[in-house]
Design a protein around this motif. Structure first.
Motif, PDB file in Angstrom:
ATOM      1  N   SER A 225       1.033  -1.281   0.020  1.00  0.00           N
ATOM      2  CA  SER A 225      -0.139   0.153   0.101  1.00  0.00           C
ATOM      3  C   SER A 225       0.867   1.217  -0.022  1.00  0.00           C
ATOM      4  O   SER A 225       0.713   2.274  -0.675  1.00  0.00           O
ATOM      5  N   PHE A 228       2.426   1.524  -3.604  1.00  0.00           N
ATOM      6  CA  PHE A 228       1.273   2.018  -4.541  1.00  0.00           C
ATOM      7  C   PHE A 228       0.945   3.572  -4.445  1.00  0.00           C
ATOM      8  O   PHE A 228       0.528   4.293  -5.417  1.00  0.00           O
ATOM      9  N   PRO A 248       2.122   2.085 -10.888  1.00  0.00           N
ATOM     10  CA  PRO A 248       1.203   1.389  -9.823  1.00  0.00           C
ATOM     11  C   PRO A 248      -0.053   0.922 -10.441  1.00  0.00           C
ATOM     12  O   PRO A 248      -0.359  -0.123 -10.114  1.00  0.00           O
ATOM     13  N   ASP A 249      -0.718   1.740 -11.070  1.00  0.00           N
ATOM     14  CA  ASP A 249      -1.985   1.336 -11.653  1.00  0.00           C
ATOM     15  C   ASP A 249      -1.925   0.050 -12.363  1.00  0.00           C
ATOM     16  O   ASP A 249      -3.015  -0.992 -12.425  1.00  0.00           O
ATOM     17  N   ARG A 252      -0.861  -3.003 -10.175  1.00  0.00           N
ATOM     18  CA  ARG A 252      -1.957  -3.603  -9.279  1.00  0.00           C
ATOM     19  C   ARG A 252      -2.978  -4.430 -10.133  1.00  0.00           C
ATOM     20  O   ARG A 252      -3.542  -5.339  -9.356  1.00  0.00           O
TER      21      ARG A 252
END
Ligand SMILES: Nc1ncnc2c1ncn2[C@@H]1O[C@H](COP(=O)(O)OP(=O)(O)OP(=O)(O)O)[C@@H](O)[C@H]1O
Ligand SMILES: [Mg+2]
Length: 272
Positions: A225, A228, A248-249, A252
């Motif tokens: 967490s 990200f 990050p997107d 994920r």
């Protein structure tokens, strides 16, 4: 040569496709008795970037980190800083070239006050300890005050370092690394053992360093967490290899990444 990733946040900070990577690892391999802990890892970090390296237990993150900071020599491959080969240089030489690392402060430092620790670090960088008077002393004072302010320790300048809370000790370690004026700051699990409020303070500190000092950060971090919310680009390692790289997107949602993290505690914390 690896192709650098220039993400949108980086472009907003003025980094263009034409910029040269500040830190790069190329086909890096580390074998222990024939076992490849790091197995051909390559990536390029752009100036002003926050790059995170994640991966499940045993992925090879700490080994990679040790190779970059000169604690271990690679079996093959190379590390470059600002285009120059730094493979296998000692940690001290790397520090002089601008690679900073937030080491756990030593026992010697622990007996000093927070201010004294930073005075030692700033003075040693300037390597003029014999000239510690007049304007020079004032400069050191100013620099120490600015470092204290930057990491949020101004109110604890007189405290003995070993009496600090865990979060404040980590902040002091970052300040000690910054005292060397690094171009690239490496952080190994900076939020390990921190409370949620200490973690969010650390995240904000790293963000500020990048935004105000233009420093580049490479962070190895367990807490996905944190990664990200902080990183511009994430490199995911598994069994010594890079299995994904991107903002990050994308990471994920990456099915391979989700798969290697399935069933781990990190998965519930931030992936998915
Ligand atoms: N000095 C060593 N000698 C032999 N094997 C090692 C050595 N250091 C690491 N390894 C092995 O290399 C692999 C990668 O270890 P490493 O510590 O780099 O992983 P990591 O991603 O940092 O894991 P963690 O998330 O648990 O910190 C592991 O299988 C580990 O047992
Ligand atoms: Mg590790």
């Amino acid at each position: 040569m690896t192709t650098p990733l220039v993400t949108e946040p980086l472009m907003r900070r003025g980094v263009t496709e034409m910029a040269e990577p500040i830190l790069a690892v190329e086909s890096l391999v580390k074998e222990f008795d024939g076992f490849r802990a790091v197995d051909g890892v390559s990536f390029a970090v752009m100036p002003g970037e926050i790059r995170a390296v994640i991966g499940p237990n045993g992925a090879g993150k700490s080994t990679l980190f040790s190779l970059i900071i000169g604690e271990l020599r690679p079996t093959s491959g190379k590390v470059t800083l600002d285009g120059r080969d730094i493979t296998g240089l000692s940690t001290h030489k790397l520090m002089m070239r601008g690679l900073g690392c937030a080491f756990q402060a030593t026992n010697v430092f622990w007996r000093l006050s927070v201010r004294e620790c930073l005075e030692v670090a700033v003075t040693s960088r300037r390597r003029h300890s014999e000239k510690l008077f007049g304007k020079f002393a004032q400069d050191v004072d100013d620099e120490v005050a600015s470092l204290l302010d930057q990491v949020g320790l101004s109110g604890l300048a007189q405290a003995t370092s070993r009496d600090l809370s865990h979060g404040d000790q980590r902040a002091l370690e970052v300040a000690l690394a910054l005292a060397m004026k690094p171009k690239v700051l490496l952080l190994d699990e900076p939020t390990a053992g921190m409370s949620p409020s200490e973690t969010s303070r650390a995240v904000n500190l790293v963000r500020e360093l990048v935004e105000t000092n233009g420093i580049t950060v490479l962070i190895v971090e367990h807490d996905v967490s944190v990664v990200f919310s902080l990183a511009d680009v994430v490199t995911v390692m598994h069994q010594g290899q890079t299995i994904a790289e991107g903002p990050p997107d994308e990471i994920r949602k990456n099915p391979t990444v989700v798969e290697v993290y399935l069933g781990t505690s990190e998965f519930s914390k931030g992936l998915s």
